[in-house]
Design a protein around this motif. Structure first.
Motif, PDB file in Angstrom:
ATOM      1  N   LYS A 122       0.978  -1.214   0.171  1.00 16.14           N
ATOM      2  CA  LYS A 122      -0.083  -0.011  -0.068  1.00 16.14           C
ATOM      3  C   LYS A 122       0.981   1.230   0.082  1.00 16.14           C
ATOM      4  N   PHE A 123       0.401   2.352  -0.792  1.00 12.72           N
ATOM      5  CA  PHE A 123       1.280   3.525  -0.962  1.00 12.72           C
ATOM      6  C   PHE A 123       0.305   4.611  -0.230  1.00 12.72           C
ATOM      7  N   GLU A 124       1.007   5.711   0.035  1.00 14.45           N
ATOM      8  CA  GLU A 124       0.084   6.974   0.815  1.00 14.45           C
ATOM      9  C   GLU A 124      -1.006   7.283  -0.355  1.00 14.45           C
ATOM     10  N   ILE A 125      -0.625   7.150  -1.619  1.00  8.49           N
ATOM     11  CA  ILE A 125      -1.815   7.407  -2.500  1.00  8.49           C
ATOM     12  C   ILE A 125      -1.731   6.219  -3.531  1.00  8.49           C
ATOM     13  N   MET A 214       2.909  13.468  -1.297  1.00  6.34           N
ATOM     14  CA  MET A 214       1.447  13.515  -0.994  1.00  6.34           C
ATOM     15  C   MET A 214       0.701  12.239   0.130  1.00  6.34           C
ATOM     16  N   LYS A 215      -0.131  12.660   0.600  1.00  5.75           N
ATOM     17  CA  LYS A 215      -0.592  11.549   1.608  1.00  5.75           C
ATOM     18  C   LYS A 215      -1.994  11.288   1.332  1.00  5.75           C
ATOM     19  N   HIS A 222      -4.927  18.188  -1.725  1.00  6.87           N
ATOM     20  CA  HIS A 222      -4.593  17.936  -2.938  1.00  6.87           C
ATOM     21  C   HIS A 222      -5.363  17.380  -3.843  1.00  6.87           C
ATOM     22  N   LYS A 223      -6.682  17.566  -3.658  1.00  4.97           N
ATOM     23  CA  LYS A 223      -7.847  16.819  -4.440  1.00  4.97           C
ATOM     24  C   LYS A 223      -7.469  16.860  -5.802  1.00  4.97           C
ATOM     25  N   GLU A 224      -7.284  18.246  -6.338  1.00  7.49           N
ATOM     26  CA  GLU A 224      -7.056  18.414  -7.755  1.00  7.49           C
ATOM     27  C   GLU A 224      -6.083  17.555  -8.379  1.00  7.49           C
TER      28      GLU A 224
END
Length: 1936
Positions: A122-125, A214-215, A222-224
């Protein structure tokens, strides 16, 4: 050889079992203050009320002796163990029966296996799919040690993005767990994890950025951005989904996993819980870096606790650092604390993986070729992959499965000079079968989540890099038959990452290729290839890119710009030029495809032979690991060339010699380099398993290739039965006569017309392709049509024998080194040949041609000569050779004529025997021969080979040969006809001819045990074990369970009985607990001390003598001096094994035969046999469970083994084989404890296993087995005794041996025996007494005494059945004695004495049990109807009551077992009670002597013996008046004044002539001598040398009268020693005789002792504190801690002031006291310490009650004690019978002090040599100024005035004279001192002189003042004045 567990093992009932539980030591049945002889009436009452044991039926019946014997024999045979040796520890594996151990089945190599499961990533994103690869790397070796394992842990949503690119996903690519194998575990192994993602625009750094920054949790921020990234990822996947780019990597150091968990307890409750080491770094920080350099020995990947890791830190891949070289640098750096990687920003992720040891047979496992490995229950389950290992170093294992894999590793590309847009470069790899694009084969293994096999594979792409590096691994499954057209094609593409108009996705920018086959060899290795810009032209694939093709454009001027490595893991391609060439040439021959191009040589029929021979010779240059991998094929081909010599151009080419040479060199090379892989005979496991499992005789000749490409691999082997009788055509016979010289196999005569020959040989045989591995996979594509070829056939065994016989120098040496291999090959070939030609039923002589038999004979002869000649130079080789030859002959016994083999064995024996005479080290040659014999005798039909049933009539031929069928089925029917039985029991010529093998074995044993021979310890062990292990194999063999069959087998070993009898004096003496010493050596020493420890029991010397006649005793076995030679005596272990084998023969031999043999023996020999049986009883006596626990199986063997090692090392005979095996064990990678061969425990209960910590159950089991062995051994002895008795009945001459029989019987009763055995033993004893009563009652008193003692001992047994039998025996003994002489005085006497002896010496004696037995005897007497009217019942009753009285006394003794003084007092009282029964008194005196000796009171023991001797002398004197014998006690007065108490009571009380009185063995002259000898020995131990003289004064006249000069010499020698010791220790300080204390007992708790005073004799230098502590401790334990008090002073005790409930002790040190007249006679130190009766102690006091005061008020009380007897006496404490006190007035005290001082001065002055220090000390105390209460003060107090009291005048005067003497002595002392001092002490001396002068001045007036009254005549009355200090006028003289 495993010995099956005997099922019938039962727990034997032993006394020691039932005793352990009861502790009856505390039982108290009689109070102490009763007299020892309790009241007669109460005793009878006790006895009458007790209950008897069960009576035995038929004891009182009278039956005929024959019926009795028959009944007894039947009873003895019931429930016996059929296999004696099943109960005995199995033989050591070194000595066990040798069967060739079955080698391991060949199997694929497999290291330590670990399983890695990838659980989640699993990655943060989560924006795109990520792919993983796992592989193992060894940093130290810089080697990748496993292939890649690909895994895909993406979610279904992510996988969906790639759907278009992977339409079909094979289940094999979905694996998430892998099994890695590690052959060479090390601390440097890392599990490297690499991650890749789908190619996208941008370099690796840019693509990693979002993952670092990013997380998912900050999604609002960071949605966009996230949405944008997802969109980009989707586009990349749809367009570039087929391509990958490097992303990140990390590594796990495996050692951390193993070691951090290795230490944990496997049974830890939370061992399964997850242990999270967050990332390699954090984990390492916690553990510290000191762990990093742990040695390889810690790395055991086979057993550790499973761990679940969560790896959190990944490192971004650097585009310019992707090569393996960079990776190794990183990994090495990771282990350092200041790692560069530490400073990098990590890609955070969570990868969860599970690492655990792999299970043995995992489910759902795929092999590296993706084959299903069983068990594979369900095809739909996600599989586990077995990852192929690339071992770090060589692995020597032959291929056993088909493997043909190719690995391609593109490494780097340099397109920097390539024009055009080439930046994002991908390399596409294809495996091409031809040049057409459609011929790309789908053989490339897929990675993860894709198809199983692909036609092409791409490398990952590095963005905008013109010279990328690669780390990709492409794995291919290549076809078995490669042609010249197969090649690898590399196409280079530029990939456009951005979608542009008119721009294709991939643009080809270069091509290159590698042709895979060249000259028939697979091309592997590293290549640096030029790259062409254009497509290659047609027919390019047969050339290499290095060739400059016309019209082609190349990148960078045809330089090598692309580096690639190709490796293969193949069981088809050897990748070794030497092997390749050999196999190719053989193939060419098989296919007959001439001409054939091989590199630059064209092979034609003309040069074929030379090339083939050259290639065979060149095989030695091949790499060993490759040779081993292809070992089976290589050997198969060589054998095929030997069997089928090729026919080239119509000529038979004989390749036998060349093939034999290369085979022997190859085998030797394998042996040398793989030493660790051998069994105990030096046989290499790889080669052994080849012969055992893989070698088959090719059943059909190489024929025309099959017409279809069928795979003939793993075909069932079919034997074609050849139906012809001749094997070689007659014209092919080599022109050889009997001599070997001209039999060079290459000189074969050419056949006239080969075609006819060949046709005739081929006959009509099936054309069957031989199954050999090399050609198994060659799918024949091109078929050559060849005319039918001529084929000739040889036989492998014949050819091998021939080649070996004629071989020379290096080849012969190589073959000798590995003789076992060729021997086994020949054996197997012979066996196959017999089977294939259906000759197994042919008579053995017709099975093989004569010339082959001659070759074998020559070969065996030559090898025997080698063994004989080289045994010292090449120890290791000769040991191997010797055992190989033995195994070969063992095998031949099954195949060829046995007579022939026996002749071979004989020739071997002759060669060794000839050498033995001249050998420098014969023992090692002997050892070789024993090994040889043992192996040959290990044949499965050994028994039949020995012709056990035939009679001993000499056979017709020297070594008869029976055909195999008859010998195997010969029934054990014919029993021995009557003929000289003696020849059956000795190694006679007829015996050895008839029983050839057992004759050899026993002759060998006899030779080695010969006392004059050179038998060293290890040889004894070898020879004895050889016999033992053979007997074990018979016992364990189901074919031989029938007793008749066993009797036949025992016949083969009958000579063992006399052999063992001859070694009697060498055997370990088990009856003696001291270390091994030769039996009989002690018996012949003239001066052997009589057995002092026990009372009536036999001494060993007597037991051995074996004849009841007193004078023959000593020299019946006067063996030559050899008996004492230590070298020839056997160790305990060897003796025990030899004896168990001896018993086996006795057990299984036919009883009638034994009887006939014994009846022919002389009395001497029978006695020797009895001695041997006596020894057997001692040897196998049951030691009990406790002893087993104590020994715990080690000591017995180990000490012997150490002795053997030492001996072998000294003699230089240590076996090379043992050395080799030891080395192999040390070399074994797992350490010695894992070496399989050494861990085998041969039986369920090997008593000598190496484990010390046995479980309780094991010890229990062992003791049960041990008990059963003891019982069985004793029963065999009993059976044999019965045989001896039968022969005695038959011939009356032998009656003299009956005593010996009874002795053995008694000895067996004396040991620790099971109830079962004892019952049979008693029945035998009853029968013996019934048949020969006169033996006991008329001849030997000894035996009767012994028998009574043994029976009584068993009457007190805790086992009811034993008591019943013992009581019955005792009753019948009385009855028989009565019937002979109408009374049974002798038995009465002996029983009474025995009981006294028993209770006096036995520790664990139970009076309750004995009481029951006495009651049983009474009951028998009451029930015996026949004797009811005689006086017999009444006499029995009297006897029983008397015994009961003694019993009651002993109960009391038992109570005082812990109080030695009280115990001796009691024994003394009991002995006194027998004053008018001399035998019993003697018994008790001896009991006391034994007790004293045990406690180290040797003086007291000596006095007991002196009293015994005096008693004997007294009665001897009454019997006859013998001038030289002592005249009774009076003679002993000089030894001790106490002896007079032994003087005989008046004659009316007792007469020695009465039957049964003075009947013991001591009431004789020799008994007296023995007692005196023992007394002298005890005095010697007590250091009372003067007393020895007095004893010998009595003894010497006896010896003189007997003219026994030898004894006289000995006695005088001992006297000389004694006087020398006295002379050398004249001062007396060197020997301390004892310290004396007065002990007073006060208080009613002491019972008898209250108010008694004793003088105790304690060991010398005992302090007052010690005896106080001992007595206080003892009585506190008895009465309670607070109940005992010690009175501290020595004043008279006032009993009224004491607490009546307490016990008081008063202990005072006392000194021997002598009156002045006594001192004149008591001169020496000894005089002053011997015959002491008066003792004194002093108590200071003052009149006002204080102990000390001023000089003028200090009084002193002297207490003088007189004891009832003089010390030393027969006890250590003696009552005080008289006490008197003397009180000294102060002036008398002063006189004593001054006299003492003067004496000290005198002693120091005259001492020689002078002691200056001592002198100065005494002087200083006398004349020094500072001396307080010194001489001056004494003088001033007492001499300054004349006393008023005239009574003191005399004292005044005496003191004045003392001072005069004192000053005179001071002056002498000063003079002496002056002479002694040096210059440095002059001043000190002057000072002393000054002080002396002052003292003299001061004393002058006092000394010279006389009392005038003393100098006038006194009236007569004055002397009569009564004063207390003179009250003992009789004792004191008045001095003036």
């Amino acid at each position: 050889m495993d010995i099956p567990c005997p099922l019938s093992i039962t727990q034997s009932l032993y006394e020691s079992y039932s005793k352990g539980n009861k502790d009856d030591a505390k039982r108290r049945s009689v109070s102490l203050d009763e007299t020892p002889r309790g009241s007669w009436a109460s005793s009878i009452f006790d006895l009458k009320n007790s209950s008897p044991d069960a009576l035995l039926p038929s004891v009182l019946e009278r039956a005929a002796a024959e019926d009795m014997d028959r009944r007894n024999t039947e009873a003895r045979l019931q429930g016996r163990h059929s296999d004696l040796l099943g109960l005995y520890p199995a033989p050591d594996e070194d000595e066990a029966v040798e069967r060739c151990s079955v080698p391991e089945v060949p199997k694929e190599h497999c290291g330590q296996r670990i399983m890695v499961k990838c659980l989640s990533l699993k990655f943060e994103i989560e924006i795109e799919p990520i792919f993983g690869t796992l592989a193992l790397y060894d940093v130290k070796e810089k080697k990748k040690i496993s292939e890649n394992f690909y895994f895909d842990l993406n979610s279904d949503q992510m996988k969906g993005l790639l759907k278009p690119h992977t339409p079909h996903v094979a289940i094999s690519t979905l694996a998430r767990s892998a099994i890695f194998s590690i052959t060479y575990p090390s601390a440097d192994i890392f599990l490297v994890i690499k991650l890749e993602k789908v190619l996208q625009q941008g370099d690796i750094g840019e693509c990693c950025e979002p993952y670092m920054v990013m997380k998912e949790s900050d999604s609002s921020k960071h949605k966009e951005k996230l949405e944008k990234l997802r969109l980009q990822a989707e586009q990349s996947c749809s367009r570039l989904g087929y391509f990958r780019m490097p992303f990140a990597w990390t590594a796990i150091h495996l050692l951390n996993i193993v070691s951090s968990v290795g230490g944990l307890d496997r049974s830890d409750p939370d061992s399964d819980s997850e242990r999270k080491g967050h990332g390699t770094w954090n984990e390492r920080k916690k553990k510290g870096f000191e762990r990093m350099s742990v040695g390889d020995e810690m790395c055991n990947f086979a057993t550790f606790r499973p761990a679940t890791l969560t790896v959190t830190n990944f490192f971004k891949q650097e585009g310019d650092r992707l090569s393996d070289e960079d990776l190794y640098k990183y990994l090495a750096d990771m282990r350092r604390p200041s790692s560069v990687l530490r400073r990098l920003r990590p890609v955070t992720a969570q990868l969860k993986i599970d690492i655990s040891p792999a299970p043995d047979s995992p489910h759902y496992c795929l092999s590296p070729e993706l084959l299903h490995v069983k068990p594979y229950p369900d095809l739909r389950v996600r599989p586990t992959k077995d990852v192929l290992e690339f071992p770090a170093r060589y692995v020597y294992t032959p291929h056993t499965t088909y493997r043909n894999l190719l690995y391609v590793y593109p490494q780097s590309l340099n397109f920097s000079s390539r024009q055009g847009s080439v930046r994002n470069i991908a390399v596409k790899v294809q495996f091409m079968a031809g040049e057409d694009p459609s011929q790309a084969l789908p053989v490339i293994f897929g990675k993860s989540s894709c198809a199983e096999f692909m036609q092409d594979a791409y490398t990952p792409i590095i963005y905008h890099n013109k010279s990328p590096e690669f780390y990709e691994e492409m794995k291919m499954r290549i076809p078995a038959n490669l042609t010249d057209n197969h090649h690898l094609l590399f196409t280079f593409f530029h990939i456009s990452c951005q979608p542009k108009q008119n721009t294709p996705l991939e643009t080809p920018v270069g091509y290159t290729w590698i042709p895979l086959m060249q000259h028939g060899r697979l091309r592997t290795g590293s290549f640096s290839l030029p790259v062409s810009v254009e497509k290659p032209p047609p027919s390019y694939s047969v050339l290499t890119p290095d060739v400059q093709l016309p019209g082609m454009k190349w990148v960078d001027n045809h330089k090598g710009v692309f580096n690639v490595e190709v490796t293969a893991a193949s069981s088809v391609h050897t990748q070794d030029p030497h092997l390749d060439k050999f196999f190719t040439l053989v193939y060419v021959l098989e296919e007959y495809s001439f001409p054939f191009r091989l590199k630059d040589v064209i092979i034609t029929e003309a040069n074929m032979e030379g090339e083939l021979k050259a290639s065979m010779a060149a095989l030695r240059g091949a790499l060993l690991d490759t040779c081993v991998q292809f070992l089976h094929q290589l050997l198969n081909k060589l054998i095929q060339l030997i069997i089928y010599p090729p026919v080239i151009a119509g000529q038979i080419v004989n390749l036998g010699r060349a093939a034999f040479e290369s085979m022997s060199l190859l085998v030797n090379q394998i042996h040398k380099n793989l030493e660790g892989n051998q069994d105990q005979h030096g046989r290499n496991n790889l080669l052994a398993s080849y012969i055992h499992y893989c070698f088959r005789l090719p059943t059909a000749e190489p024929a025309i290739p099959p017409t279809a490409g069928t795979q003939s691999y793993e075909m069932p082997m079919q034997y074609a039965t050849l139906s012809r009788t001749t094997v070689r055509p007659s014209s092919l016979h080599l022109s050889r006569s009997k001599s070997i010289s001209n039999s060079n196999p290459d000189l074969a005569s050419t056949p006239v017309s080969p075609d006819e020959e060949v046709q005739r040989i081929i006959g009509s045989k099936a054309k069957d392709r031989s199954c050999n591995r090399m050609s198994a996979f060659l799918d024949s594509v091109a078929l050559f049509s060849v005319p039918t070829r001529q084929i000739t056939k040889k036989l492998l065994h014949e050819e091998l024998a021939l080649q070996w016989v004629v071989s020379t120098s290096a080849v012969r040496e190589a073959a000798l080194q590995q003789a076992w291999f060729f021997f086994q090959l020949m054996t197997k070939s012979m066996t196959h040949h017999l089977f294939l030609t259906s000759k197994l039923d042919v008579a053995r002589r017709q099975r093989f041609p004569d010339r082959f038999v001659d070759d074998i004979a020559a070969l065996v002869c030559a090898i025997s000569a080698d063994i004989a000649n080289r045994y010292q130079k090449d120890v290791e080789l000769v040991e191997r050779l010797n055992s190989s030859l033995a195994f070969f002959l063992n095998d031949l016994l099954s195949l060829v004529d046995r007579g022939f083999v026996f002749n071979l064995i004989r020739s071997y024996y002759k060669q060794i025997a000839n050498k033995l005479h001249t050998a420098q080290n014969p023992s090692s040659l002997n050892a070789l021969r024993v090994d040889f014999t043992r192996i040959v005798c290990s044949h499965e039909h050994y028994v039949v080979l020995n012709l056990p049933c035939s009679t001993l009539s000499p056979p017709a031929s020297p070594s008869p040969s029976t055909s195999s069928t008859t010998s195997q089925s010969s029934a054990f029917s014919s029993m021995v006809q009557d003929q000289g039985v003696a020849t059956m029991f000795e190694l006679s010529v007829p015996f050895r001819q008839q029983h050839f093998l057992s004759g050899l074995l026993l002759a060998e044993l006899s030779l080695i045990l010969d006392p004059d021979g050179e038998g060293v310890f290890f040889l004894h062990k070898k020879a004895i074990s050889a016999v033992h292990s053979l007997l074990c194999s018979h016992d364990a063999d189901p074919r031989y369970t029938d007793p008749q069959v066993r009797a036949h087998i025992a016949q083969l070993y009958l000579p063992l009985i006399p052999i063992v009898m001859d070694t009697l004096h060498q055997l370990h003496d088990f009856s003696d607990s001291s270390p091994a010493r030769c039996r009989l050596a002690a018996a012949h020493a003239d001066d052997a001390d009589p057995d002092s420890g026990s009372t009536i029991s036999q001494s060993v010397a007597m037991a051995i003598a074996g004849s009841p006649l007193p004078h023959v005793k000593a020299n019946l076995f006067a063996l030559p001096t050899v008996a004492g030679r230590q070298s020839s005596s056997l160790s305990a272990e060897c003796s025990r094994t030899l004896l168990v084998s001896f018993l086996w023969v006795l057990k299984n031999a036919d009883a009638a035969l034994l009887e006939r043999w014994v009846s022919d023996l002389s009395v001497l020999q029978i006695n020797r046999l009895l001695d041997l049986l006596h020894l057997c009883v001692s040897c196998f006596e049951y030691k009990g469970r406790k002893a087993l626990e104590r020994i715990n199986s080690l000591t017995f063997k180990k000490s012997q083994d150490m002795k053997a090692r030492l001996e072998e090392a000294i003699l230089g005979t240590i076996g090379a084989r043992q050395e080799m095996v030891r080395r192999c064990r040390e070399r074994s990678p797992y350490g010695s404890q894992e070496n399989v061969r050494w861990r085998k425990n041969v039986t369920h209960w090997r008593q000598n296993t190496d484990r010390v910590d046995k479980t309780k159950a094991e010890v229990e089991q062992e003791s049960v087995v041990d008990g059963n062995l003891a019982t069985e051994a004793s029963l065999i002895v009993l059976d044999t005794l019965e045989v001896v008795v039968k022969t005695v009945v038959a011939s009356e001459l032998k009656e003299s041996v009956l005593g010996g029989v009874l002795r053995v019987l008694l000895h067996s009763m004396a040991g620790n025996q099971s109830a079962l055995f004892l019952q049979h033993c008693f029945t035998t004893q009853r029968a013996l007494v019934f048949k020969f009563p006169e033996m006991l009652f008329e001849e030997d008193t000894e035996l009767c005494a012994d028998l009574c003692l043994r029976l009584l001992r068993h009457c007190s047994s805790s086992v009811g059945s034993v008591r019943s039998h013992a009581s019955a025996s005792l009753y019948l003994l009385m009855r028989q004695n009565f019937e002979i002489g109408n009374n049974f005085a002798r038995v009465k006497m002996q029983v009474t004495m025995s009981l006294s002896s028993l209770v006096g010496t036995s520790q664990n004696f139970n009076e309750e049990h004995l009481r029951r037995s006495l009651k049983t005897i009474l009951t028998y007497a009451e029930e015996d109807l026949e004797l009811r009217d005689t006086p017999f019942p009444e006499q029995v009753q009297d006897l029983v009551f008397n015994l009961h009285m003694i019993l009651t006394d002993t109960v009391k003794m038992k109570e005082h077992q812990q109080d030695p003084e009280m115990l001796i007092d009691l024994m003394y009282r009991i002995a006194k009670g027998y004053q008018n029964s001399p035998d019993l008194r003697l018994t008790w005196l001896q009991n006391m002597a034994g007790k004293h000796s045990a406690r180290g009171n040797h003086a007291e023991a000596a006095h007991c013996l002196v009293h015994s001797a005096a008693l004997v002398a007294e009665y001897l004197n009454m019997l006859e008046d013998c001038r030289y014998l002592p005249i009774g006690c009076v003679t002993f007065q000089n030894v001790s004044s106490n002896v007079l108490e032994e003087s005989a009571v008046s004659d009316d009380v007792l007469s020695p002539e009465e039957e049964g009185i003075c009947a013991g063995k001591y009431f004789s002259e020799s008994g007296l001598v023995g007692l005196l000898e023992q007394a002298a020995a005890s005095f010697n131990m007590a250091a009372m040398y003067e007393a020895i003289n007095e004893v010998y004064k009595i003894l010497l006249p006896i010896h003189e009268a007997n003219r026994d000069f030898k004894k006289l010499a000995t006695v005088h020698g001992k006297l000389q020693d004694a006087f020398n010791k006295v002379y050398n220790q004249s001062s007396g300080w060197e020997r301390m005789f004892g310290t004396y204390f007065r002990v007073g007992f006060y208080g009613c708790r002491f019972g008898d002792l209250d108010d008694q005073e004793f003088v105790y004799k304690e060991p010398s230098i005992t302090k007052l504190a010690e005896i106080s502590y001992r007595l206080e401790e003892f009585y506190s334990e008895r009465f309670g801690d607070d109940m005992v008090e010690i009175i501290k002073d020595s004043n008279p005790v006032d009993k009224n002031k004491l607490d009546p409930n307490k016990a008081y002790l008063q202990i005072t040190y006392v000194e021997p006291f002598f009156d002045t007249y006594e001192l004149k006679e008591r001169i020496t130190y000894f005089d002053k310490n011997y015959n002491l009766r008066t003792f004194m102690y002093c108590t200071p006091f003052t009149l006002d009650g204080r102990a000390h005061g001023d000089l003028n008020e200090q009084y002193k009380r002297k207490s003088i004690l007189t004891t009832s007897h003089a010390f030393p006496y027969i006890k250590t404490r003696i009552n005080v019978i008289h006490k008197e006190e003397i009180i000294l007035v102060p002036m008398e005290v002063a006189i004593e002090d001054m006299q003492k001082k003067t004496q000290e001065l005198a002693f120091a002055t005259i001492q020689d040599p002078a002691d200056a220090k001592m002198l100065q000390m005494v002087l200083q105390g006398s004349v020094g100024t500072t001396v307080n209460q010194g001489p001056l003060e004494v003088a001033q107090v007492f001499l300054s005035d004349i006393p008023d009291d005239p009574k003191l005048f005399r004292h005044h005067n005496k003191l004045r004279l003392c001072f005069k003497d004192f000053t005179k002595r001071c002056e002498d002392a000063l003079r002496r001192n002056k002479a002694l001092i040096g210059p440095d002490q002059k001043e000190y001396h002057r000072e002393m002189e000054r002080n002396y002068n002052k003292l003299k001045e001061a004393l002058g007036p006092l000394i010279n003042r006389k009392i005038p009254q003393l100098y006038r005549t006194l009236p007569a009355l004055a002397t009569q004045t009564q004063r207390n200090s003179f009250s003992r006028s009789s004792l004191r003289r008045v001095d003036c």
